[in-house]
Design a protein around this motif. Structure first.
Motif, PDB file in Angstrom:
ATOM      1  N   MET A   1       8.191  11.594  -8.704  1.00  0.00           N
ATOM      2  CA  MET A   1       8.312  10.471  -7.779  1.00  0.00           C
ATOM      3  C   MET A   1       7.037  10.367  -6.952  1.00  0.00           C
ATOM      4  SD  MET A   1      10.930   8.558  -7.675  1.00  0.00           S
ATOM      5  CE  MET A   1      11.272   7.166  -6.669  1.00  0.00           C
ATOM      6  N   ALA A   2       6.394   9.254  -6.999  1.00  0.00           N
ATOM      7  CA  ALA A   2       5.144   9.050  -6.254  1.00  0.00           C
ATOM      8  C   ALA A   2       5.436   8.517  -4.849  1.00  0.00           C
ATOM      9  CB  ALA A   2       4.267   8.062  -7.014  1.00  0.00           C
ATOM     10  N   ALA A   3       4.417   8.548  -4.015  1.00  0.00           N
ATOM     11  CA  ALA A   3       4.530   7.975  -2.674  1.00  0.00           C
ATOM     12  C   ALA A   3       4.845   6.490  -2.816  1.00  0.00           C
ATOM     13  CB  ALA A   3       3.228   8.174  -1.916  1.00  0.00           C
ATOM     14  N   LYS A   4       5.538   5.937  -1.833  1.00  0.00           N
ATOM     15  CA  LYS A   4       5.912   4.531  -1.864  1.00  0.00           C
ATOM     16  C   LYS A   4       5.212   3.787  -0.732  1.00  0.00           C
ATOM     17  CE  LYS A   4      10.600   5.201  -3.699  1.00  0.00           C
ATOM     18  NZ  LYS A   4      10.162   5.385  -5.032  1.00  0.00           N
ATOM     19  N   VAL A   5       4.750   2.575  -1.041  1.00  0.00           N
ATOM     20  CA  VAL A   5       4.079   1.747  -0.046  1.00  0.00           C
ATOM     21  C   VAL A   5       4.990   0.578   0.328  1.00  0.00           C
ATOM     22  CG1 VAL A   5       2.087   0.279   0.434  1.00  0.00           C
ATOM     23  CG2 VAL A   5       1.814   2.325  -0.990  1.00  0.00           C
ATOM     24  N   ASP A   6       5.223   0.418   1.615  1.00  0.00           N
ATOM     25  CA  ASP A   6       5.975  -0.730   2.119  1.00  0.00           C
ATOM     26  C   ASP A   6       4.964  -1.868   2.252  1.00  0.00           C
ATOM     27  OD1 ASP A   6       7.168  -2.704   3.712  1.00  0.00           O
ATOM     28  OD2 ASP A   6       8.363  -1.243   4.811  1.00  0.00           O
ATOM     29  N   LYS A   7       5.002  -2.801   1.315  1.00  0.00           N
ATOM     30  CA  LYS A   7       4.021  -3.896   1.261  1.00  0.00           C
ATOM     31  C   LYS A   7       4.073  -4.788   2.503  1.00  0.00           C
ATOM     32  CE  LYS A   7       2.756  -2.860  -2.975  1.00  0.00           C
ATOM     33  NZ  LYS A   7       1.452  -2.424  -3.380  1.00  0.00           N
ATOM     34  N   GLU A   8       5.202  -4.827   3.166  1.00  0.00           N
ATOM     35  CA  GLU A   8       5.332  -5.633   4.391  1.00  0.00           C
ATOM     36  C   GLU A   8       4.536  -5.012   5.539  1.00  0.00           C
ATOM     37  OE1 GLU A   8       7.034  -8.621   4.708  1.00  0.00           O
ATOM     38  OE2 GLU A   8       7.199  -8.483   2.533  1.00  0.00           O
ATOM     39  N   LYS A   9       4.497  -3.681   5.589  1.00  0.00           N
ATOM     40  CA  LYS A   9       3.797  -2.983   6.667  1.00  0.00           C
ATOM     41  C   LYS A   9       2.317  -2.762   6.374  1.00  0.00           C
ATOM     42  CE  LYS A   9       7.710  -0.254   8.422  1.00  0.00           C
ATOM     43  NZ  LYS A   9       8.176   1.130   8.628  1.00  0.00           N
ATOM     44  N   ALA A  26      -5.121   2.825  -5.084  1.00  0.00           N
ATOM     45  CA  ALA A  26      -6.113   1.761  -5.208  1.00  0.00           C
ATOM     46  C   ALA A  26      -5.571   0.529  -4.493  1.00  0.00           C
ATOM     47  CB  ALA A  26      -6.369   1.452  -6.675  1.00  0.00           C
ATOM     48  N   MET A  27      -6.459  -0.381  -4.179  1.00  0.00           N
ATOM     49  CA  MET A  27      -6.042  -1.620  -3.534  1.00  0.00           C
ATOM     50  C   MET A  27      -5.787  -2.679  -4.611  1.00  0.00           C
ATOM     51  SD  MET A  27      -5.997  -0.579  -0.513  1.00  0.00           S
ATOM     52  CE  MET A  27      -5.631  -2.073   0.396  1.00  0.00           C
ATOM     53  N   VAL A  34       0.098   2.862  -5.384  1.00  0.00           N
ATOM     54  CA  VAL A  34       0.063   4.269  -5.767  1.00  0.00           C
ATOM     55  C   VAL A  34       0.316   4.395  -7.263  1.00  0.00           C
ATOM     56  CG1 VAL A  34       1.053   6.558  -5.370  1.00  0.00           C
ATOM     57  CG2 VAL A  34       0.927   4.918  -3.486  1.00  0.00           C
ATOM     58  N   SER A  35      -0.555   5.136  -7.951  1.00  0.00           N
ATOM     59  CA  SER A  35      -0.409   5.311  -9.398  1.00  0.00           C
ATOM     60  C   SER A  35       0.454   6.529  -9.723  1.00  0.00           C
ATOM     61  CB  SER A  35      -1.785   5.478 -10.049  1.00  0.00           C
ATOM     62  OG  SER A  35      -2.295   6.764  -9.798  1.00  0.00           O
ATOM     63  N   ALA A  36       0.698   6.711 -11.003  1.00  0.00           N
ATOM     64  CA  ALA A  36       1.503   7.843 -11.478  1.00  0.00           C
ATOM     65  C   ALA A  36       0.776   9.171 -11.299  1.00  0.00           C
ATOM     66  CB  ALA A  36       1.860   7.641 -12.945  1.00  0.00           C
ATOM     67  N   ASP A  37      -0.515   9.127 -10.951  1.00  0.00           N
ATOM     68  CA  ASP A  37      -1.289  10.349 -10.734  1.00  0.00           C
ATOM     69  C   ASP A  37      -0.957  11.031  -9.407  1.00  0.00           C
ATOM     70  OD1 ASP A  37      -2.633   9.937 -13.144  1.00  0.00           O
ATOM     71  OD2 ASP A  37      -4.211   8.759 -12.178  1.00  0.00           O
ATOM     72  N   CYS A  38      -0.138  10.400  -8.578  1.00  0.00           N
ATOM     73  CA  CYS A  38       0.244  10.933  -7.263  1.00  0.00           C
ATOM     74  C   CYS A  38       0.845  12.333  -7.401  1.00  0.00           C
ATOM     75  CB  CYS A  38       1.259   9.993  -6.609  1.00  0.00           C
ATOM     76  SG  CYS A  38       1.911  10.577  -5.030  1.00  0.00           S
ATOM     77  N   ILE A  39       0.353  13.255  -6.561  1.00  0.00           N
ATOM     78  CA  ILE A  39       0.862  14.631  -6.577  1.00  0.00           C
ATOM     79  C   ILE A  39       1.787  14.919  -5.389  1.00  0.00           C
ATOM     80  CG2 ILE A  39      -1.069  15.541  -7.931  1.00  0.00           C
ATOM     81  CD1 ILE A  39      -2.244  16.615  -5.242  1.00  0.00           C
ATOM     82  N   GLU A  40       2.157  13.870  -4.661  1.00  0.00           N
ATOM     83  CA  GLU A  40       3.086  13.979  -3.533  1.00  0.00           C
ATOM     84  C   GLU A  40       2.644  14.973  -2.468  1.00  0.00           C
ATOM     85  OE1 GLU A  40       7.254  14.180  -4.624  1.00  0.00           O
ATOM     86  OE2 GLU A  40       6.778  13.350  -6.591  1.00  0.00           O
ATOM     87  N   CYS A  41       1.354  14.987  -2.154  1.00  0.00           N
ATOM     88  CA  CYS A  41       0.846  15.925  -1.152  1.00  0.00           C
ATOM     89  C   CYS A  41       1.073  15.428   0.276  1.00  0.00           C
ATOM     90  CB  CYS A  41      -0.640  16.188  -1.377  1.00  0.00           C
ATOM     91  SG  CYS A  41      -1.710  14.769  -1.071  1.00  0.00           S
TER      92      CYS A  41
END
Length: 55
Positions: A1-9, A26-27, A34-41
């Motif tokens: 599970m990668a980090a999630k971005v709230d596009k509204e915020k 990336a923007m 957030v891509s699948a490369d996320c390591i959830e750090c």
């Protein structure tokens, strides 16, 4: 599970892009993506001034 971005915020400041140690953010259309490369750090979560990212 990668980090999630709230596009509204997300204001497109790119703070998270520089904070990510594996370049998994990336923007796209002025918002963080957030891509699948996320390591959830959590580095992006702490760097976001808008609290738009969560794990």
């Amino acid at each position: 599970m990668a980090a999630k971005v709230d596009k509204e915020k997300c204001v497109g400041c790119e703070s998270c892009v520089g904070a990510c140690p594996v370049s998994a953010i990336a923007m796209q259309d002025g918002k963080a993506e957030v891509s699948a490369d996320c390591i959830e750090c959590g580095a992006c979560v702490g760097s976001c001034p808008c609290e738009a990212i969560s794990l």
